[in-house]
Design a protein around this motif. Structure first.
Motif, mmCIF file in Angstrom:
data_model
loop_
_atom_site.group_PDB
_atom_site.id
_atom_site.type_symbol
_atom_site.label_atom_id
_atom_site.label_comp_id
_atom_site.label_asym_id
_atom_site.label_seq_id
_atom_site.Cartn_x
_atom_site.Cartn_y
_atom_site.Cartn_z
ATOM 1 N N LEU A 1 0.809 -1.218 0.000
ATOM 2 C CA LEU A 1 0.000 0.000 0.000
ATOM 3 C C LEU A 1 0.839 1.263 0.000
ATOM 4 C CD1 LEU A 1 -2.609 1.611 0.285
ATOM 5 C CD2 LEU A 1 -2.511 1.165 2.759
ATOM 6 N N THR A 2 1.799 1.360 0.917
ATOM 7 C CA THR A 2 2.535 2.616 1.071
ATOM 8 C C THR A 2 3.359 2.958 -0.165
ATOM 9 O OG1 THR A 2 4.338 1.431 2.182
ATOM 10 C CG2 THR A 2 2.628 2.410 3.579
ATOM 11 N N GLU A 3 3.676 1.964 -0.955
ATOM 12 C CA GLU A 3 4.405 2.204 -2.201
ATOM 13 C C GLU A 3 3.448 2.354 -3.373
ATOM 14 O OE1 GLU A 3 7.709 -0.090 -5.019
ATOM 15 O OE2 GLU A 3 6.700 -1.145 -3.391
ATOM 16 N N ALA A 4 2.466 1.457 -3.452
ATOM 17 C CA ALA A 4 1.582 1.396 -4.615
ATOM 18 C C ALA A 4 0.749 2.658 -4.771
ATOM 19 C CB ALA A 4 0.668 0.181 -4.515
ATOM 20 N N ALA A 5 0.404 3.313 -3.657
ATOM 21 C CA ALA A 5 -0.454 4.496 -3.729
ATOM 22 C C ALA A 5 0.221 5.677 -4.401
ATOM 23 C CB ALA A 5 -0.901 4.896 -2.317
ATOM 24 N N PHE A 6 1.515 5.586 -4.683
ATOM 25 C CA PHE A 6 2.240 6.686 -5.292
ATOM 26 C C PHE A 6 2.894 6.283 -6.614
ATOM 27 C CE2 PHE A 6 2.000 7.331 -0.746
ATOM 28 C CZ PHE A 6 1.542 8.631 -0.658
ATOM 29 N N LEU A 7 2.535 5.124 -7.135
ATOM 30 C CA LEU A 7 3.105 4.659 -8.400
ATOM 31 C C LEU A 7 2.339 5.235 -9.582
ATOM 32 C CD1 LEU A 7 3.670 0.848 -7.662
ATOM 33 C CD2 LEU A 7 5.422 2.634 -7.772
ATOM 34 N N SER A 8 3.024 5.324 -10.704
ATOM 35 C CA SER A 8 2.339 5.650 -11.954
ATOM 36 C C SER A 8 1.568 4.429 -12.431
ATOM 37 C CB SER A 8 3.348 6.055 -13.020
ATOM 38 O OG SER A 8 4.146 4.930 -13.394
ATOM 39 N N ILE A 9 0.647 4.628 -13.355
ATOM 40 C CA ILE A 9 -0.121 3.499 -13.880
ATOM 41 C C ILE A 9 0.793 2.495 -14.560
ATOM 42 C CG2 ILE A 9 -0.640 4.668 -16.077
ATOM 43 C CD1 ILE A 9 -3.369 3.256 -16.006
ATOM 44 N N THR A 10 1.865 2.986 -15.196
ATOM 45 C CA THR A 10 2.813 2.096 -15.867
ATOM 46 C C THR A 10 3.537 1.213 -14.863
ATOM 47 O OG1 THR A 10 3.148 3.742 -17.610
ATOM 48 C CG2 THR A 10 4.804 1.997 -17.413
ATOM 49 N N PHE B 1 -9.809 -1.718 -13.813
ATOM 50 C CA PHE B 1 -9.935 -2.017 -12.388
ATOM 51 C C PHE B 1 -10.448 -0.798 -11.634
ATOM 52 C CE2 PHE B 1 -7.770 -1.814 -8.190
ATOM 53 C CZ PHE B 1 -8.409 -2.880 -7.579
ATOM 54 N N ALA B 2 -9.849 0.364 -11.911
ATOM 55 C CA ALA B 2 -10.258 1.587 -11.220
ATOM 56 C C ALA B 2 -11.704 1.942 -11.545
ATOM 57 C CB ALA B 2 -9.323 2.738 -11.601
ATOM 58 N N THR B 3 -12.089 1.851 -12.814
ATOM 59 C CA THR B 3 -13.465 2.203 -13.186
ATOM 60 C C THR B 3 -14.473 1.210 -12.625
ATOM 61 O OG1 THR B 3 -13.197 1.050 -15.316
ATOM 62 C CG2 THR B 3 -12.727 3.415 -15.272
ATOM 63 N N TYR C 1 -14.409 4.702 -9.858
ATOM 64 C CA TYR C 1 -13.566 5.874 -10.028
ATOM 65 C C TYR C 1 -13.486 6.248 -11.503
ATOM 66 C CZ TYR C 1 -12.186 5.044 -5.220
ATOM 67 O OH TYR C 1 -12.207 4.865 -3.867
ATOM 68 N N ALA C 2 -13.203 7.523 -11.762
ATOM 69 C CA ALA C 2 -13.133 7.984 -13.146
ATOM 70 C C ALA C 2 -11.959 7.376 -13.894
ATOM 71 C CB ALA C 2 -13.037 9.515 -13.172
ATOM 72 N N GLY C 3 -10.946 6.986 -13.155
ATOM 73 C CA GLY C 3 -9.760 6.390 -13.746
ATOM 74 C C GLY C 3 -8.749 6.095 -12.659
ATOM 75 N N PHE C 4 -7.561 5.664 -13.069
ATOM 76 C CA PHE C 4 -6.561 5.314 -12.073
ATOM 77 C C PHE C 4 -6.115 6.510 -11.228
ATOM 78 C CE2 PHE C 4 -2.027 4.891 -10.925
ATOM 79 C CZ PHE C 4 -2.190 3.952 -9.916
ATOM 80 N N PRO C 5 -5.943 7.714 -11.812
ATOM 81 C CA PRO C 5 -5.532 8.847 -10.957
ATOM 82 C C PRO C 5 -6.509 9.100 -9.807
ATOM 83 C CG PRO C 5 -5.190 9.383 -13.264
ATOM 84 C CD PRO C 5 -5.939 8.073 -13.240
ATOM 85 N N ALA C 6 -7.805 8.928 -10.061
ATOM 86 C CA ALA C 6 -8.790 9.142 -8.988
ATOM 87 C C ALA C 6 -8.666 8.067 -7.914
ATOM 88 C CB ALA C 6 -10.197 9.150 -9.574
ATOM 89 N N LEU D 1 -6.334 6.414 -2.455
ATOM 90 C CA LEU D 1 -5.453 5.512 -1.722
ATOM 91 C C LEU D 1 -4.385 6.253 -0.920
ATOM 92 C CD1 LEU D 1 -4.850 2.748 -4.428
ATOM 93 C CD2 LEU D 1 -6.111 2.460 -2.295
ATOM 94 N N GLN D 2 -3.973 7.417 -1.393
ATOM 95 C CA GLN D 2 -2.829 8.089 -0.771
ATOM 96 C C GLN D 2 -3.057 8.470 0.688
ATOM 97 O OE1 GLN D 2 -1.794 11.162 -3.593
ATOM 98 N NE2 GLN D 2 -0.711 9.712 -4.935
ATOM 99 N N PRO D 3 -4.219 9.002 1.087
ATOM 100 C CA PRO D 3 -4.407 9.266 2.522
ATOM 101 C C PRO D 3 -4.360 8.005 3.376
ATOM 102 C CG PRO D 3 -6.055 10.420 1.205
ATOM 103 C CD PRO D 3 -5.356 9.472 0.281
ATOM 104 N N ILE D 4 -4.862 6.894 2.827
ATOM 105 C CA ILE D 4 -4.804 5.627 3.568
ATOM 106 C C ILE D 4 -3.357 5.189 3.728
ATOM 107 C CG2 ILE D 4 -5.604 3.245 3.639
ATOM 108 C CD1 ILE D 4 -7.907 4.040 1.818
#
Length: 306
Positions: A55-64, A80-82, A86-91, A96-99
């Protein structure tokens, strides 16, 4: 005077009055809640599991980067995100980032909280797994045992009394990647006959499990195996004693002993590591057998989650 197990039963009794206060969901539980009730494809389940495990790493990764580390395509991450609304992966990443930040902030705090008996038992198992992790920093012995077992055809697995469950699990999985796996779950002459026949059929190694309380029948079976010319790899919690002395290779994993009955997190992980080592020793055979099994499983619709 109560026996040792009776004393453990009394000490580990789950007393409602001693339960710990109800706590907030953990970061991992908050992430899992995002997927609860969703019907995910196998690829989407891989993404979900990666998010929980890292989690702590994945929440800040790019989609790639997330797609590469989860072993899926970039469109799979978007779908997966939709699928979660969610509107997309950035959303999704923004959610995820606050968690993830709360997980970092809360790291190290949970051990200081008041624990009930079940939590104490889990903490002890975590320590057992940490101990096994340190042992496996050098995987050489496990890899060598796995290679020996993979090349023994047939391969016999011995597990008596409380060790039956571990032996049966190993045998069930090993049959997916090994052509001839035989199981001994009873002692006496039947065990000796099975071991003798395995040796006569060309087998060279036996894998034996010995969990507490360690049965004399297990020692007799190990000695019977050696008397037929078989070599013995032993998975146990022991570091010394007659069972260890009789074995040709010993892999040790601590057993959880906080509750009335023992728990086997570390021996279970060690078992999985040996299976992995066997698969690595014969990669072509492993791949062919796994593909064959998947074809049969798909044809006959064995499973409900694929």
């Amino acid at each position: 005077m109560p026996s040792g197990q009776q004393a453990r039963a009394q000490a580990a009794a789950i007393t409602p009055g001693r339960q710990a206060p109800e706590s907030e969901p953990t970061p991992a539980e908050r992430v899992r809640a995002l997927f609860t009730g969703q019907r995910l494809s196998p690829g989407q389940r891989r993404i979900a599991q990666y998010l929980v495990d890292h989690l702590t790493e994945a929440a800040f990764l790019s989609i790639t980067d997330l797609a590469e580390r989860a072993g899926v395509s970039q469109p799979s991450v978007t779908r997966f995100a939709t699928s979660l609304g969610y509107a997309g992966f950035p959303a999704l990443r923004e959610a995820l980032q606050p968690i993830a930040l709360s997980a970092v902030a809360g790291a190290g705090d949970s051990r200081g909280a008041r624990r009930n008996e079940l939590q104490a038992a889990i903490d002890a198992e975590i320590e057992n797994l940490e101990s096994l992790r340190r042992v496996l920093a050098d995987p050489g012995q496990v890899l060598e045992v796995g290679r020996r077992l993979a090349h023994s055809i047939p391969l016999t697995v011995v597990g008596l009394r409380i060790s039956v469950s571990l032996a049966e699990y190993f045998a069930y999985a090993a049959r997916r990647i090994h052509p001839d796996v035989r199981v001994v779950t009873g002692g006496g002459s039947v065990a000796y006959d099975t071991l003798l026949h395995a040796r006569e059929a060309g087998g060279s190694w036996v894998l034996a499990y010995a969990m507490p309380r360690h049965a004399n029948e297990t020692l007799a079976a190990v000695r019977a195996a050696r008397s037929t010319g078989l070599r013995v790899a032993l998975i146990t919690d022991l570091t010394m004693g007659p069972l260890v002395e009789e074995a040709d290779a010993v892999l040790t994993a601590p057993v959880g002993a906080r509750l009335v009955f023992d728990s086997y997190a570390a021996p279970g992980v060690l078992t999985a590591a040996v299976l992995q080592a066997m698969a690595d020793a014969e990669p072509e055979r492993t791949q062919a057998r796994l593909e064959g099994y998947e074809q049969v499983a798909t044809q006959h619709d064995f499973f409900i989650d694929d």
